[in-house]
Design a protein around this motif. Structure first.
Motif, PDB file in Angstrom:
ATOM      1  N   ILE A 124       0.831  -1.201   0.000  1.00  0.00           N
ATOM      2  CA  ILE A 124       0.000   0.000   0.000  1.00  0.00           C
ATOM      3  C   ILE A 124       0.870   1.256   0.000  1.00  0.00           C
ATOM      4  O   ILE A 124       0.555   2.243  -0.660  1.00  0.00           O
ATOM      5  CB  ILE A 124      -0.972  -0.013   1.195  1.00  0.00           C
ATOM      6  N   MET A 125       1.987   1.227   0.721  1.00  0.00           N
ATOM      7  CA  MET A 125       2.878   2.388   0.779  1.00  0.00           C
ATOM      8  C   MET A 125       3.519   2.692  -0.579  1.00  0.00           C
ATOM      9  O   MET A 125       3.976   3.805  -0.802  1.00  0.00           O
ATOM     10  CB  MET A 125       3.964   2.183   1.836  1.00  0.00           C
ATOM     11  N   GLU A 126       3.523   1.733  -1.498  1.00  0.00           N
ATOM     12  CA  GLU A 126       4.054   1.963  -2.846  1.00  0.00           C
ATOM     13  C   GLU A 126       3.150   2.857  -3.687  1.00  0.00           C
ATOM     14  O   GLU A 126       3.594   3.413  -4.680  1.00  0.00           O
ATOM     15  CB  GLU A 126       4.237   0.629  -3.577  1.00  0.00           C
ATOM     16  N   ILE A 127       1.892   2.992  -3.290  1.00  0.00           N
ATOM     17  CA  ILE A 127       0.936   3.799  -4.053  1.00  0.00           C
ATOM     18  C   ILE A 127       1.264   5.270  -3.880  1.00  0.00           C
ATOM     19  O   ILE A 127       1.474   5.754  -2.762  1.00  0.00           O
ATOM     20  CB  ILE A 127      -0.508   3.505  -3.593  1.00  0.00           C
ATOM     21  N   ASP A 128       1.320   5.976  -4.992  1.00  0.00           N
ATOM     22  CA  ASP A 128       1.631   7.399  -4.975  1.00  0.00           C
ATOM     23  C   ASP A 128       0.566   8.156  -4.181  1.00  0.00           C
ATOM     24  O   ASP A 128      -0.626   8.036  -4.477  1.00  0.00           O
ATOM     25  CB  ASP A 128       1.698   7.931  -6.408  1.00  0.00           C
ATOM     26  N   GLY A 129       0.987   8.910  -3.178  1.00  0.00           N
ATOM     27  CA  GLY A 129       0.067   9.708  -2.370  1.00  0.00           C
ATOM     28  C   GLY A 129      -0.185   9.142  -0.984  1.00  0.00           C
ATOM     29  O   GLY A 129      -0.632   9.858  -0.106  1.00  0.00           O
ATOM     30  N   VAL A 130       0.086   7.871  -0.763  1.00  0.00           N
ATOM     31  CA  VAL A 130      -0.132   7.268   0.555  1.00  0.00           C
ATOM     32  C   VAL A 130       1.023   7.673   1.471  1.00  0.00           C
ATOM     33  O   VAL A 130       2.186   7.521   1.123  1.00  0.00           O
ATOM     34  CB  VAL A 130      -0.239   5.732   0.459  1.00  0.00           C
TER      35      VAL A 130
END
Length: 87
Positions: free
Chosen positions: A34-40
Motif C-alpha cells: 500500500i505504501m508503494e501507491i503514490d500519495g499514501v
C-alpha cells in the motif's frame, strides 16, 4: 457510489479498511504494498482489531488502487467507514 466513498481524501482522518490479513508478516507485506501507491503517507493497523487499518494520504487516492495491490498479494480489503466522523 460517491466521490467520498470511492476515494481516500487527504487530511487528518484517513479512511478505515478491514482486511483478511491477520498474521504480522501478512500485515507487513500488505503495508509495504500500500505504501508503494503514490500519495499514501501512512498505514496504521489498529491494536484493538487485528483486521482493521487506516490509510492516510496527501492526495486523492482511489480505493480500487488499494484493493488491486491487496489482490495481487492474495488479500481482500474493504472500506469500512465514511471518511469524516459523524457528529
Amino acid at each position: 457510489m460517491t466521490f467520498i466513498t470511492e476515494n481516500i481524501i487527504p487530511g487528518n482522518y484517513g479512511k478505515k479498511f478491514t482486511s483478511d490479513a491477520d498474521d504480522p508478516s501478512e500485515k507487513s507485506r500488505l503495508e509495504a504494498a500500500i505504501m508503494e501507491i503514490d500519495g499514501v503517507t501512512k498505514v496504521i493497523f489498529e491494536d484493538d482489531s487485528p483486521f482493521d487499518f487506516t490509510v492516510h494520504t496527501d492526495q486523492v487516492v482511489h480505493v480500487t488502487e488499494l484493493q488491486n495491490k491487496a489482490k495481487a498479494l492474495g488479500f481482500h480489503i474493504i472500506a469500512k467507514a465514511p471518511f469524516f466522523p459523524l457528529f
